[in-house]
Design a protein around this motif. Structure first.
Motif, mmCIF file in Angstrom:
data_model
loop_
_atom_site.group_PDB
_atom_site.id
_atom_site.type_symbol
_atom_site.label_atom_id
_atom_site.label_comp_id
_atom_site.label_asym_id
_atom_site.label_seq_id
_atom_site.Cartn_x
_atom_site.Cartn_y
_atom_site.Cartn_z
ATOM 1 N N ALA A 1 0.830 -1.213 0.000
ATOM 2 C CA ALA A 1 0.000 0.000 0.000
ATOM 3 C C ALA A 1 0.858 1.254 0.000
ATOM 4 O O ALA A 1 0.580 2.221 -0.734
ATOM 5 C CB ALA A 1 -0.928 -0.016 1.226
ATOM 6 N N GLN A 2 1.916 1.256 0.794
ATOM 7 C CA GLN A 2 2.797 2.430 0.823
ATOM 8 C C GLN A 2 3.579 2.580 -0.477
ATOM 9 O O GLN A 2 3.821 3.707 -0.939
ATOM 10 C CB GLN A 2 3.770 2.319 2.008
ATOM 11 N N ALA A 3 3.958 1.471 -1.083
ATOM 12 C CA ALA A 3 4.671 1.548 -2.367
ATOM 13 C C ALA A 3 3.769 2.142 -3.448
ATOM 14 O O ALA A 3 4.222 2.927 -4.289
ATOM 15 C CB ALA A 3 5.155 0.160 -2.776
ATOM 16 N N GLN A 4 2.499 1.769 -3.430
ATOM 17 C CA GLN A 4 1.577 2.364 -4.394
ATOM 18 C C GLN A 4 1.404 3.853 -4.138
ATOM 19 O O GLN A 4 1.424 4.662 -5.071
ATOM 20 C CB GLN A 4 0.220 1.663 -4.326
ATOM 21 N N GLN A 5 1.260 4.229 -2.872
ATOM 22 C CA GLN A 5 1.048 5.637 -2.553
ATOM 23 C C GLN A 5 2.293 6.471 -2.838
ATOM 24 O O GLN A 5 2.203 7.576 -3.386
ATOM 25 C CB GLN A 5 0.659 5.778 -1.075
ATOM 26 N N SER B 1 5.685 14.837 3.902
ATOM 27 C CA SER B 1 4.558 15.527 4.546
ATOM 28 C C SER B 1 3.421 14.557 4.838
ATOM 29 O O SER B 1 2.763 14.655 5.879
ATOM 30 C CB SER B 1 4.071 16.669 3.649
ATOM 31 N N ALA B 2 3.181 13.610 3.923
ATOM 32 C CA ALA B 2 2.121 12.618 4.155
ATOM 33 C C ALA B 2 2.459 11.736 5.348
ATOM 34 O O ALA B 2 1.591 11.443 6.191
ATOM 35 C CB ALA B 2 1.921 11.775 2.903
ATOM 36 N N PHE B 3 3.726 11.303 5.448
ATOM 37 C CA PHE B 3 4.131 10.484 6.594
ATOM 38 C C PHE B 3 3.910 11.235 7.908
ATOM 39 O O PHE B 3 3.375 10.692 8.876
ATOM 40 C CB PHE B 3 5.605 10.088 6.468
ATOM 41 N N THR B 4 4.346 12.498 7.940
ATOM 42 C CA THR B 4 4.205 13.281 9.171
ATOM 43 C C THR B 4 2.739 13.495 9.527
ATOM 44 O O THR B 4 2.339 13.360 10.696
ATOM 45 C CB THR B 4 4.908 14.637 9.005
ATOM 46 N N ALA B 5 1.938 13.830 8.537
ATOM 47 C CA ALA B 5 0.519 14.079 8.814
ATOM 48 C C ALA B 5 -0.182 12.807 9.282
ATOM 49 O O ALA B 5 -1.001 12.837 10.221
ATOM 50 C CB ALA B 5 -0.165 14.637 7.566
ATOM 51 N N GLN B 6 0.126 11.672 8.656
ATOM 52 C CA GLN B 6 -0.525 10.423 9.050
ATOM 53 C C GLN B 6 -0.149 10.019 10.473
ATOM 54 O O GLN B 6 -1.023 9.732 11.307
ATOM 55 C CB GLN B 6 -0.139 9.312 8.069
ATOM 56 N N LEU B 7 1.143 9.995 10.766
ATOM 57 C CA LEU B 7 1.573 9.593 12.105
ATOM 58 C C LEU B 7 1.167 10.631 13.150
ATOM 59 O O LEU B 7 0.836 10.275 14.292
ATOM 60 C CB LEU B 7 3.089 9.384 12.126
ATOM 61 N N GLY B 8 1.197 11.918 12.771
ATOM 62 C CA GLY B 8 0.783 12.954 13.702
ATOM 63 C C GLY B 8 -0.682 12.849 14.047
ATOM 64 O O GLY B 8 -1.078 13.006 15.218
ATOM 65 N N ALA B 9 -1.517 12.577 13.051
ATOM 66 C CA ALA B 9 -2.952 12.403 13.329
ATOM 67 C C ALA B 9 -3.188 11.180 14.211
ATOM 68 O O ALA B 9 -4.049 11.207 15.103
ATOM 69 C CB ALA B 9 -3.714 12.269 12.014
ATOM 70 N N MET B 10 -2.425 10.130 13.990
ATOM 71 C CA MET B 10 -2.562 8.945 14.844
ATOM 72 C C MET B 10 -2.156 9.247 16.279
ATOM 73 O O MET B 10 -2.774 8.754 17.230
ATOM 74 C CB MET B 10 -1.717 7.794 14.282
ATOM 75 N N LEU C 1 10.794 1.102 3.770
ATOM 76 C CA LEU C 1 11.113 0.133 2.715
ATOM 77 C C LEU C 1 10.414 0.492 1.406
ATOM 78 O O LEU C 1 10.993 0.328 0.320
ATOM 79 C CB LEU C 1 10.708 -1.272 3.169
ATOM 80 N N ALA C 2 9.191 1.008 1.495
ATOM 81 C CA ALA C 2 8.485 1.406 0.277
ATOM 82 C C ALA C 2 9.229 2.530 -0.429
ATOM 83 O O ALA C 2 9.374 2.517 -1.660
ATOM 84 C CB ALA C 2 7.061 1.843 0.619
ATOM 85 N N LEU C 3 9.732 3.480 0.335
ATOM 86 C CA LEU C 3 10.454 4.590 -0.285
ATOM 87 C C LEU C 3 11.808 4.133 -0.819
ATOM 88 O O LEU C 3 12.261 4.618 -1.869
ATOM 89 C CB LEU C 3 10.625 5.726 0.734
ATOM 90 N N LEU C 4 12.453 3.207 -0.102
ATOM 91 C CA LEU C 4 13.727 2.671 -0.599
ATOM 92 C C LEU C 4 13.557 1.938 -1.922
ATOM 93 O O LEU C 4 14.462 1.925 -2.767
ATOM 94 C CB LEU C 4 14.328 1.724 0.443
ATOM 95 N N ILE C 5 12.405 1.320 -2.132
ATOM 96 C CA ILE C 5 12.151 0.590 -3.378
ATOM 97 C C ILE C 5 11.736 1.549 -4.494
ATOM 98 O O ILE C 5 12.204 1.438 -5.636
ATOM 99 C CB ILE C 5 11.065 -0.482 -3.154
ATOM 100 N N THR C 6 10.868 2.484 -4.179
ATOM 101 C CA THR C 6 10.250 3.286 -5.238
ATOM 102 C C THR C 6 11.095 4.479 -5.678
ATOM 103 O O THR C 6 11.012 4.878 -6.842
ATOM 104 C CB THR C 6 8.881 3.797 -4.773
ATOM 105 N N LEU C 7 11.896 5.064 -4.775
ATOM 106 C CA LEU C 7 12.658 6.255 -5.180
ATOM 107 C C LEU C 7 13.671 5.958 -6.280
ATOM 108 O O LEU C 7 13.774 6.726 -7.249
ATOM 109 C CB LEU C 7 13.333 6.888 -3.959
ATOM 110 N N PRO C 8 14.449 4.861 -6.225
ATOM 111 C CA PRO C 8 15.319 4.563 -7.374
ATOM 112 C C PRO C 8 14.542 4.334 -8.674
ATOM 113 O O PRO C 8 14.990 4.759 -9.747
ATOM 114 C CB PRO C 8 16.057 3.287 -6.934
#
Length: 368
Positions: A154-158, A222-231, A257-264
């Motif tokens: 899900a995170q890799a898709q997002q 920003s999405a990571f911060t907003a999601q974890l902050g809201a939680m 891990l999703a960002l490590l896969i998708t950014l390259p």
């Protein structure tokens, strides 16, 4: 009419109030007020407006006790304004006027030191969080049953798949702009053909990974911060800990891990899109055929592609960690979520550009 104060000297010094003694004129009046002077009479016949800001200024200048003595005999003062002045004087009686701040070079130096100390603490927090995350990852690797495949997908898709259109469009346009600028300069030397090399080298080494990382710093961190902050605001993180679940394992590792896969992968797409934008300009404006363009690109050494792709995992690691760390630092309000989301974007972009500059200087000195 602007607010004025006129002091009339004589056997009985008189203070004449003119214009609007209101909040919009507060700064102007505060600058023009003379030092504390004995005043025997108060003339308010020329006073057009008065509010609590103007009344407070008079109290600070004359003192609450002295103003209270002058108000009953003041000329041209209506009952409403007389009552206002008395109320403000009574409320401020016995209070020392706040000291006027004097800006000194030592204060600026102290602010600079405070900012540097805050930056150093932020860096130490990031290193500590990086160590915690890597230790959690190392402990989780031998236990495939605890891997969060659904969250990772899900995170890799997002992070990755949904970002392909904006990354491809932006790098295509930047590639076209770089080709236009290069052709404009190189045409003066009769070397328009080297525009192809300019676009290829710049996107393989720098622009491909840098633009992608900056986009993901603004979009994903920003999405990571907003999601974890809201939680955290909703106390969901406390609920996970109460159930014996580790938030780092459950929330941070899939995002990292999703960002490590998708950014390259996004970096490679950005490189292709940027060179496609350069090819469009070369084909339409520079009379360079597509076959000629591709032939020149094929002569570019592969090491430049590897240099660009090699930076991507490091950028992905830092962007994900900064975004998640700022999310965990959110307080208990919506304002805190906004502040830390802004902070994560700024920090991520700053770190990406700083590391890219350091890497460029190092690689240039090494001849790579």
């Amino acid at each position: 009419m602007t607010a004025l104060l006129i002091l009339e000297s004589g056997s009985e010094p008189c203070a004449r109030l003119l214009g609007a003694w209101t909040l919009p004129h507060y700064t102007q009046l505060a600058r023009r007020l003379p030092p504390t002077t004995p005043v025997a009479r108060l003339d308010a016949a020329g006073l057009t407006e008065l509010d609590t800001a103007g009344a407070a200024l008079l109290v600070r200048w004359l003192g609450a006790e002295r103003l209270g003595q002058l108000i009953p005999e003041a000329r041209g003062l209506s009952d409403e304004r007389r009552a206002l002045l008395l109320a403000v004087a009574e409320a401020m009686a016995g209070r020392e006027p706040p000291p006027i701040p004097v800006r000194r070079w030592s204060d600026d130096l102290a602010r600079l030191g405070s900012l540097m100390a805050g930056g150093w603490r932020q860096w130490l927090q990031l290193l500590g969080f990086m160590g915690l995350t890597l230790l959690t990852l190392a402990a989780l690797l031998p236990k495939p049953g605890r891997w969060r495949w659904t969250a990772l997908a899900a995170q890799a898709q997002q992070c990755g798949l949904n970002a392909v259109p904006i990354v491809a469009l932006l790098t295509f346009l930047v590639g076209a702009v770089v080709a236009f600028l290069g052709a404009t300069v190189l045409a003066n030397f009769g070397a328009t053909i080297y525009t192809v090399d300019l676009v290829a080298y710049s996107f393989l080494r720098e622009f491909g990974v840098l633009l992608t990382a900056i986009l993901l710093a603004g979009r994903t961190a920003s999405a990571f911060t907003a999601q974890l902050g809201a939680m955290k605001v909703n106390e969901e993180l406390d609920a996970l800990r109460a159930q014996g679940l580790d938030p780092v394992e459950l929330l941070v590792l899939p995002r990292l891990l999703a960002l490590l896969i998708t950014l390259p992968l996004l970096t490679f797409i950005a490189m292709l899109s940027g060179m496609t934008g350069g090819a469009a300009v070369a084909l339409l404006s520079l009379d360079i055929s597509l076959a000629q363009y591709l032939a020149i690109v094929q002569e570019v050494p592969v090491r430049h592609l590897l240099v660009g792709l090699g930076k991507a995992p490091l950028f992905a690691l830092l962007i994900a960690l900064i975004g998640c760390l700022e999310g965990f630092k959110v307080g208990g309000s919506a304002q805190s979520v906004g502040e830390h989301t802004t902070s994560s974007v700024v920090q991520s972009i700053f770190v990406v550009i700083l590391l890219d500059a350091i890497a460029a200087l190092f690689l240039m000195e090494m001849g790579w």
